[in-house]
Design an enzyme around this catalytic site. Structure first.
Site, PDB file in Angstrom:
ATOM      1  N   GLY A  36       0.801  -1.024   0.054  1.00 16.82           N
ATOM      2  CA  GLY A  36      -0.012  -0.040   0.121  1.00 16.82           C
ATOM      3  C   GLY A  36       0.856   1.141  -0.061  1.00 16.82           C
ATOM      4  O   GLY A  36       1.999   1.129  -0.288  1.00 16.82           O
ATOM      5  N   PHE A  37       0.156   2.555   0.480  1.00 17.51           N
ATOM      6  CA  PHE A  37       0.690   3.592   0.134  1.00 17.51           C
ATOM      7  C   PHE A  37       1.469   3.970  -1.138  1.00 17.51           C
ATOM      8  O   PHE A  37       2.706   3.862  -1.286  1.00 17.51           O
ATOM      9  CB  PHE A  37       1.715   3.845   1.354  1.00 17.51           C
ATOM     10  CG  PHE A  37       1.931   5.336   1.516  1.00 17.51           C
ATOM     11  CD1 PHE A  37       0.656   6.001   2.281  1.00 17.51           C
ATOM     12  CD2 PHE A  37       2.956   6.302   1.267  1.00 17.51           C
ATOM     13  CE1 PHE A  37       0.899   7.410   2.741  1.00 17.51           C
ATOM     14  CE2 PHE A  37       3.154   7.634   1.536  1.00 17.51           C
ATOM     15  CZ  PHE A  37       1.997   8.354   2.087  1.00 17.51           C
ATOM     16  N   HIS A  52       2.821   4.577  -5.006  1.00 22.19           N
ATOM     17  CA  HIS A  52       3.438   5.387  -5.841  1.00 22.19           C
ATOM     18  C   HIS A  52       3.456   5.156  -7.207  1.00 22.19           C
ATOM     19  O   HIS A  52       2.972   4.098  -7.724  1.00 22.19           O
ATOM     20  CB  HIS A  52       4.588   5.800  -5.194  1.00 22.19           C
ATOM     21  CG  HIS A  52       5.620   4.514  -5.032  1.00 22.19           C
ATOM     22  ND1 HIS A  52       6.322   3.945  -5.920  1.00 22.19           N
ATOM     23  CD2 HIS A  52       6.208   4.088  -3.878  1.00 22.19           C
ATOM     24  CE1 HIS A  52       6.794   3.066  -5.634  1.00 22.19           C
ATOM     25  NE2 HIS A  52       6.873   3.044  -4.257  1.00 22.19           N
ATOM     26  N   GLU A  53       4.058   5.957  -8.115  1.00 20.61           N
ATOM     27  CA  GLU A  53       4.186   5.574  -9.568  1.00 20.61           C
ATOM     28  C   GLU A  53       4.908   4.330  -9.711  1.00 20.61           C
ATOM     29  O   GLU A  53       4.586   3.725 -10.942  1.00 20.61           O
ATOM     30  CB  GLU A  53       4.994   6.726 -10.051  1.00 20.61           C
ATOM     31  CG  GLU A  53       5.084   6.689 -11.587  1.00 20.61           C
ATOM     32  CD  GLU A  53       3.854   6.570 -12.422  1.00 20.61           C
ATOM     33  OE1 GLU A  53       3.806   5.693 -13.505  1.00 20.61           O
ATOM     34  OE2 GLU A  53       2.764   6.986 -11.826  1.00 20.61           O
ATOM     35  N   HIS A  95       4.358   1.298  -8.026  1.00 21.45           N
ATOM     36  CA  HIS A  95       3.591   0.436  -7.975  1.00 21.45           C
ATOM     37  C   HIS A  95       2.570   0.605  -9.354  1.00 21.45           C
ATOM     38  O   HIS A  95       1.918  -0.339  -9.927  1.00 21.45           O
ATOM     39  CB  HIS A  95       2.615   0.759  -6.898  1.00 21.45           C
ATOM     40  CG  HIS A  95       3.347   0.464  -5.541  1.00 21.45           C
ATOM     41  ND1 HIS A  95       3.611   1.554  -4.658  1.00 21.45           N
ATOM     42  CD2 HIS A  95       3.969  -0.402  -4.857  1.00 21.45           C
ATOM     43  CE1 HIS A  95       4.222   1.153  -3.588  1.00 21.45           C
ATOM     44  NE2 HIS A  95       4.324  -0.207  -3.875  1.00 21.45           N
ATOM     45  N   GLN A 118      14.678  -9.038  -2.943  1.00 19.62           N
ATOM     46  CA  GLN A 118      13.225  -9.483  -2.784  1.00 19.62           C
ATOM     47  C   GLN A 118      12.919 -10.401  -4.149  1.00 19.62           C
ATOM     48  O   GLN A 118      12.403 -11.466  -3.976  1.00 19.62           O
ATOM     49  CB  GLN A 118      12.449  -8.700  -2.418  1.00 19.62           C
ATOM     50  CG  GLN A 118      11.043  -8.944  -2.514  1.00 19.62           C
ATOM     51  CD  GLN A 118       9.895  -7.739  -1.961  1.00 19.62           C
ATOM     52  OE1 GLN A 118       9.914  -7.448  -0.930  1.00 19.62           O
ATOM     53  NE2 GLN A 118       9.430  -7.316  -3.025  1.00 19.62           N
ATOM     54  N   VAL A 146      11.238   2.648 -10.854  1.00 21.56           N
ATOM     55  CA  VAL A 146      10.830   3.849 -10.971  1.00 21.56           C
ATOM     56  C   VAL A 146      11.447   4.982 -10.222  1.00 21.56           C
ATOM     57  O   VAL A 146      11.520   4.917  -9.104  1.00 21.56           O
ATOM     58  CB  VAL A 146       9.167   3.818 -11.024  1.00 21.56           C
ATOM     59  CG1 VAL A 146       8.809   5.352 -11.556  1.00 21.56           C
ATOM     60  CG2 VAL A 146       8.752   2.708 -12.343  1.00 21.56           C
ATOM     61  N   SER A 175       7.802   3.876  -0.785  1.00 19.49           N
ATOM     62  CA  SER A 175       6.678   4.291   0.412  1.00 19.49           C
ATOM     63  C   SER A 175       7.271   5.011   1.448  1.00 19.49           C
ATOM     64  O   SER A 175       7.003   5.961   2.228  1.00 19.49           O
ATOM     65  CB  SER A 175       5.828   3.266   0.773  1.00 19.49           C
ATOM     66  OG  SER A 175       5.021   2.732  -0.399  1.00 19.49           O
TER      67      SER A 175
END
Length: 286
Positions: free
Chosen positions: A34-35, A37-38, A40, A157, A182, A192
């Site tokens: 969540g939270f 940004h571009e 995601h 990850q 990005v 985030s």
């Protein structure tokens, strides 16, 4: 753009997925905390290009946080995230109403990728990748997507997830897709956690990319010794970071440290600016 379907329980999710799979539609999955940004949103848009529908998960996964990390203060904005998902074209958002939806009482099965999670962030955050691999394995099992998209900013990850999917044959139905990092207009990798940075810290955080750029310039000039490349990177990072967790040059696939660049490698950095831990990386070599 239409608002995405919001589901918050496993049963609601399975009902929606059964209807999707019955139609034979191709599904892309974008797991997030969540939270958004571009970075995601670029994954959602890429998923739209490759599949009929895109599902996004929004879940601040408690099992990948250590006891002294930022679980409680990790930024959250479900309403804002839903709006962004709608604008990017997501079909469905799964935002579990509580961790119990993901880890029910009595949960005792964990996934570990033993070698790739050693060192780097795994060495600095014990148990972190066990939590990551477990939750992603559960999501791939639930959604059964044709592809799942992840950003390359979290390079270790991504390597852990690719190996986990391969070893557990989850890749038999799901392609793990890594997408380029990005960046903000000034080059800072989108995260985030950038929301934690003060304006002064935000400026100093650019030292991470400066370190990667310095090492890349040395590499392009013909330098192949890891020690020299690492020294160039560390000198720049030290200009802005309050504490360096690591600056490492590793084989791009095995993540084992190298002494000389003879094939594709990844230069990775993790450092604290103020109280915020930031990571970034650069792949060198074809």
């Amino acid at each position: 753009m239409a608002s995405p379907i919001l589901v918050q329980t496993r049963d609601e999710l399975l009902e929606a997925l059964r209807a999707l799979h019955a139609k034979g539609e191709r599904l892309a999955l974008v797991p997030t905390m969540g939270f958004l940004h571009e970075g995601h949103l670029s994954l959602i848009r890429e998923g739209k290009k490759r599949a009929d529908k895109v599902a996004v998960t929004i879940f601040v996964n408690p099992t990948q946080f250590g006891p002294n990390e930022d679980l409680d203060r990790y930024p959250r904005d479900l309403a804002g995230d839903l709006a962004k998902c709608g604008e990017a074209g997501a079909w469905l958002v799964y935002a579990p109403q509580s961790p119990r939806e993901v880890y029910p009482e009595g949960f005792q099965t964990w996934v570990q990728v033993t070698e790739l999670e050693m060192g780097l962030c795994g060495g600095k955050r014990p148990g972190h990748f066990k939590g990551v691999a477990t939750v992603v394995a559960k999501l791939l099992g639930l959604f059964r997507p044709q592809l799942a998209l992840f950003g390359q900013k979290d390079y270790q990850q991504l390597a852990v997830i690719r190996r986990m999917a391969r070893d557990l044959d989850l890749g038999a139905w799901t392609e793990i897709v890594g997408m380029p990092t990005v960046r903000e207009t000034d080059g800072l990798a989108m995260s985030s956690r950038n929301a934690y940075l003060s304006p002064e810290e935000r400026q100093r955080a650019l030292s991470l990319k400066a370190g990667l750029d310095a090492a890349a310039a040395r590499y392009e000039a013909g330098e192949r010794q890891a020690a020299a490349l690492l020294a160039a990177a560390r000198a720049e990072v030290e200009r802005g970071a309050d504490r360096i967790d690591y600056v490492e040059l590793v084989d791009a696939d095995s993540l084992r440290p190298v002494e000389r660049v003879d094939g594709p490698v990844c230069l990775l950095v993790a450092a604290f600016v103020g109280k915020t831990r930031l990571i970034d990386n650069r792949v060198l070599g074809s």
